[in-house]
Design a protein around this motif. Structure first.
Motif, PDB file in Angstrom:
ATOM      1  N   SER A 115      -9.992  33.286  56.029  1.00 27.97           N
ATOM      2  CA  SER A 115      -8.841  34.052  55.843  1.00 27.97           C
ATOM      3  C   SER A 115      -7.803  34.440  54.679  1.00 27.97           C
ATOM      4  O   SER A 115      -7.084  35.443  54.469  1.00 27.97           O
ATOM      5  CB  SER A 115      -7.748  32.917  56.857  1.00 27.97           C
ATOM      6  OG  SER A 115      -7.409  31.773  55.990  1.00 27.97           O
ATOM      7  N   ASN A 116      -8.322  33.666  53.622  1.00 29.63           N
ATOM      8  CA  ASN A 116      -7.664  34.170  52.444  1.00 29.63           C
ATOM      9  C   ASN A 116      -8.648  35.545  51.959  1.00 29.63           C
ATOM     10  O   ASN A 116      -7.988  36.432  51.182  1.00 29.63           O
ATOM     11  CB  ASN A 116      -7.989  32.995  51.301  1.00 29.63           C
ATOM     12  CG  ASN A 116      -6.548  32.235  51.244  1.00 29.63           C
ATOM     13  OD1 ASN A 116      -5.275  32.670  51.119  1.00 29.63           O
ATOM     14  ND2 ASN A 116      -6.764  30.841  51.609  1.00 29.63           N
ATOM     15  N   GLY A 165     -11.688  29.234  49.619  1.00 30.48           N
ATOM     16  CA  GLY A 165     -12.266  28.294  50.646  1.00 30.48           C
ATOM     17  C   GLY A 165     -14.082  28.310  50.319  1.00 30.48           C
ATOM     18  O   GLY A 165     -14.677  27.995  50.997  1.00 30.48           O
ATOM     19  N   PRO A 193      -4.614  23.797  48.134  1.00 35.96           N
ATOM     20  CA  PRO A 193      -3.483  23.395  49.082  1.00 35.96           C
ATOM     21  C   PRO A 193      -2.442  22.221  48.812  1.00 35.96           C
ATOM     22  O   PRO A 193      -2.364  21.271  49.436  1.00 35.96           O
ATOM     23  CB  PRO A 193      -3.887  23.120  50.310  1.00 35.96           C
ATOM     24  CG  PRO A 193      -5.308  22.802  49.901  1.00 35.96           C
ATOM     25  CD  PRO A 193      -5.588  23.242  48.746  1.00 35.96           C
ATOM     26  N   CYS A 233       1.210  25.324  47.959  1.00 32.64           N
ATOM     27  CA  CYS A 233      -0.077  25.681  47.392  1.00 32.64           C
ATOM     28  C   CYS A 233      -0.042  26.062  46.032  1.00 32.64           C
ATOM     29  O   CYS A 233       1.249  26.604  45.554  1.00 32.64           O
ATOM     30  CB  CYS A 233      -0.843  26.615  48.437  1.00 32.64           C
ATOM     31  SG  CYS A 233       0.156  28.225  48.482  1.00 32.64           S
ATOM     32  N   GLU A 236      -0.702  22.113  57.524  1.00 28.41           N
ATOM     33  CA  GLU A 236      -1.936  22.877  56.974  1.00 28.41           C
ATOM     34  C   GLU A 236      -1.821  24.464  57.482  1.00 28.41           C
ATOM     35  O   GLU A 236      -1.970  25.343  56.645  1.00 28.41           O
ATOM     36  CB  GLU A 236      -3.230  22.271  57.315  1.00 28.41           C
ATOM     37  CG  GLU A 236      -4.481  23.211  57.110  1.00 28.41           C
ATOM     38  CD  GLU A 236      -5.917  22.811  57.766  1.00 28.41           C
ATOM     39  OE1 GLU A 236      -6.924  23.301  57.319  1.00 28.41           O
ATOM     40  OE2 GLU A 236      -5.738  21.865  58.424  1.00 28.41           O
ATOM     41  N   THR A 237      -1.249  24.432  58.699  1.00 29.08           N
ATOM     42  CA  THR A 237      -1.111  25.770  59.060  1.00 29.08           C
ATOM     43  C   THR A 237       0.113  26.623  58.414  1.00 29.08           C
ATOM     44  O   THR A 237       0.037  27.759  57.919  1.00 29.08           O
ATOM     45  CB  THR A 237      -1.029  25.860  60.677  1.00 29.08           C
ATOM     46  OG1 THR A 237      -2.003  25.086  61.380  1.00 29.08           O
ATOM     47  CG2 THR A 237      -0.525  26.928  61.490  1.00 29.08           C
ATOM     48  N   ARG A 257      -1.068  27.481  54.950  1.00 30.96           N
ATOM     49  CA  ARG A 257      -2.125  28.712  54.879  1.00 30.96           C
ATOM     50  C   ARG A 257      -1.395  30.072  55.010  1.00 30.96           C
ATOM     51  O   ARG A 257      -1.745  30.778  54.322  1.00 30.96           O
ATOM     52  CB  ARG A 257      -2.909  28.562  56.035  1.00 30.96           C
ATOM     53  CG  ARG A 257      -4.015  29.348  56.066  1.00 30.96           C
ATOM     54  CD  ARG A 257      -5.180  29.238  56.879  1.00 30.96           C
ATOM     55  NE  ARG A 257      -5.758  28.348  56.711  1.00 30.96           N
ATOM     56  CZ  ARG A 257      -5.998  27.038  57.614  1.00 30.96           C
ATOM     57  NH1 ARG A 257      -5.035  27.261  58.857  1.00 30.96           N
ATOM     58  NH2 ARG A 257      -6.498  25.995  57.610  1.00 30.96           N
ATOM     59  N   THR A 258      -0.085  29.970  55.847  1.00 31.46           N
ATOM     60  CA  THR A 258       0.524  31.243  55.770  1.00 31.46           C
ATOM     61  C   THR A 258       1.095  31.706  54.233  1.00 31.46           C
ATOM     62  O   THR A 258       1.198  32.783  53.886  1.00 31.46           O
ATOM     63  CB  THR A 258       1.971  31.115  56.807  1.00 31.46           C
ATOM     64  OG1 THR A 258       1.131  30.686  57.937  1.00 31.46           O
ATOM     65  CG2 THR A 258       2.672  32.284  56.739  1.00 31.46           C
ATOM     66  N   GLU A 274      -0.474  30.641  51.711  1.00 33.19           N
ATOM     67  CA  GLU A 274      -1.471  31.109  50.600  1.00 33.19           C
ATOM     68  C   GLU A 274      -1.980  32.565  50.903  1.00 33.19           C
ATOM     69  O   GLU A 274      -2.275  33.310  49.999  1.00 33.19           O
ATOM     70  CB  GLU A 274      -2.915  30.204  51.196  1.00 33.19           C
ATOM     71  CG  GLU A 274      -2.912  28.739  50.838  1.00 33.19           C
ATOM     72  CD  GLU A 274      -4.274  28.038  51.675  1.00 33.19           C
ATOM     73  OE1 GLU A 274      -5.062  28.635  51.930  1.00 33.19           O
ATOM     74  OE2 GLU A 274      -4.153  26.820  51.520  1.00 33.19           O
ATOM     75  N   HIS A 275      -1.590  33.167  52.081  1.00 33.76           N
ATOM     76  CA  HIS A 275      -2.039  34.498  52.346  1.00 33.76           C
ATOM     77  C   HIS A 275      -1.122  35.350  51.704  1.00 33.76           C
ATOM     78  O   HIS A 275      -1.443  36.505  51.436  1.00 33.76           O
ATOM     79  CB  HIS A 275      -1.990  34.578  53.839  1.00 33.76           C
ATOM     80  CG  HIS A 275      -3.001  34.028  54.491  1.00 33.76           C
ATOM     81  ND1 HIS A 275      -3.026  33.715  56.018  1.00 33.76           N
ATOM     82  CD2 HIS A 275      -4.239  33.162  54.096  1.00 33.76           C
ATOM     83  CE1 HIS A 275      -4.128  33.029  56.341  1.00 33.76           C
ATOM     84  NE2 HIS A 275      -4.846  32.882  55.200  1.00 33.76           N
TER      85      HIS A 275
END
Length: 219
Positions: A17-18, A92, A114, A139, A171-172, A175-176, A178-179
């Motif tokens: 995803s990244n 990842g 993270p 993150c 985590e979800t 992750r947003t 991170e993007h």
């Protein structure tokens, strides 16, 4: 180095995803460079298909084919050197890299972690943040050095921890972040704004006293 010259290699182990966030940023003209190779240690990694759809060359280098970490990392370094990357992005990649590999690419090897480093190096960062009662989490993008998750931090992104958060929901949400954060930092590197000098991160030619942090409000 001119803006169009940055050659990026990406190492993955999972869904990518990244990697997708970087591919989208490059396609949208936000990052002046191109991904010249995506390498995975797992043949089933979903990120390989993301790369192929974007026209990026991929390669699988299974770690199980090598007797030890050092031998694998030497083979991985040799494969990377065939494409002469200016930047190696860990997205990842679920392998602890040997000192020799890190030293070979030091100053052009970055990772996203993270947590708000130096807090919670290693695994299970979201659960640990909740167990500690942290009100803020997020993150960090950092240069990689031989010590695990201990390299100088380039930038961070943070969000408030909700009372209802679980490790999975946190985590979800992270992750947003991170993007958003990873493409931003890679853009800074591509534009020549960020570099590691004498073990410190320099932004626009000045050593950072603390990394810039993007806040996310309350997503």
């Amino acid at each position: 180095m001119t803006r169009a010259d940055l050659r990026i290699a990406v190492l993955i182990s999972g869904s990518g995803s990244n990697l997708q966030a970087l591919l989208d940023a490059i396609a949208g003209g936000e990052i002046a460079g191109r991904i010249v190779r995506v390498i995975s240690n797992r043949a089933e990694a979903g990120g390989l298909e993301r790369a192929r759809r974007a026209g990026v060359e991929t390669e699988v280098l299974p770690h199980g084919d090598y007797p030890d970490r050092e031998t694998y990392d030497a083979a991985l370094a040799a494969r990377l050197n065939t494409v002469s990357p200016d930047l190696v992005v860990l997205a990842g990649f679920m392998r602890i890299l040997s000192d020799g590999f890190v030293e070979a690419f030091q100053g052009r090897l970055v990772n996203i972690h993270p947590s708000l480093l130096p807090a919670y190096r290693g695994l299970h960062t979201h659960a640990r943040a909740l167990q500690a009662g942290d009100r803020e989490h997020g993150c960090s993008v950092h240069y990689v050095i031989p010590a695990l998750d201990a390299g100088p931090v380039i930038a961070q992104a943070s969000l408030p921890v909700h009372e209802t958060d679980t490790p999975e929901s946190l985590e979800t949400r992270v992750r947003t972040l991170e993007h958003r954060l990873y493409p931003l930092v890679v853009r800074w590197i591509a534009d020549g704004r960020v570099a590691m000098r004498a073990g410190r991160v320099c932004l626009d030619g000045e050593p950072l006293s603390r990394p810039p942090c993007i806040t996310a409000g309350t997503p």
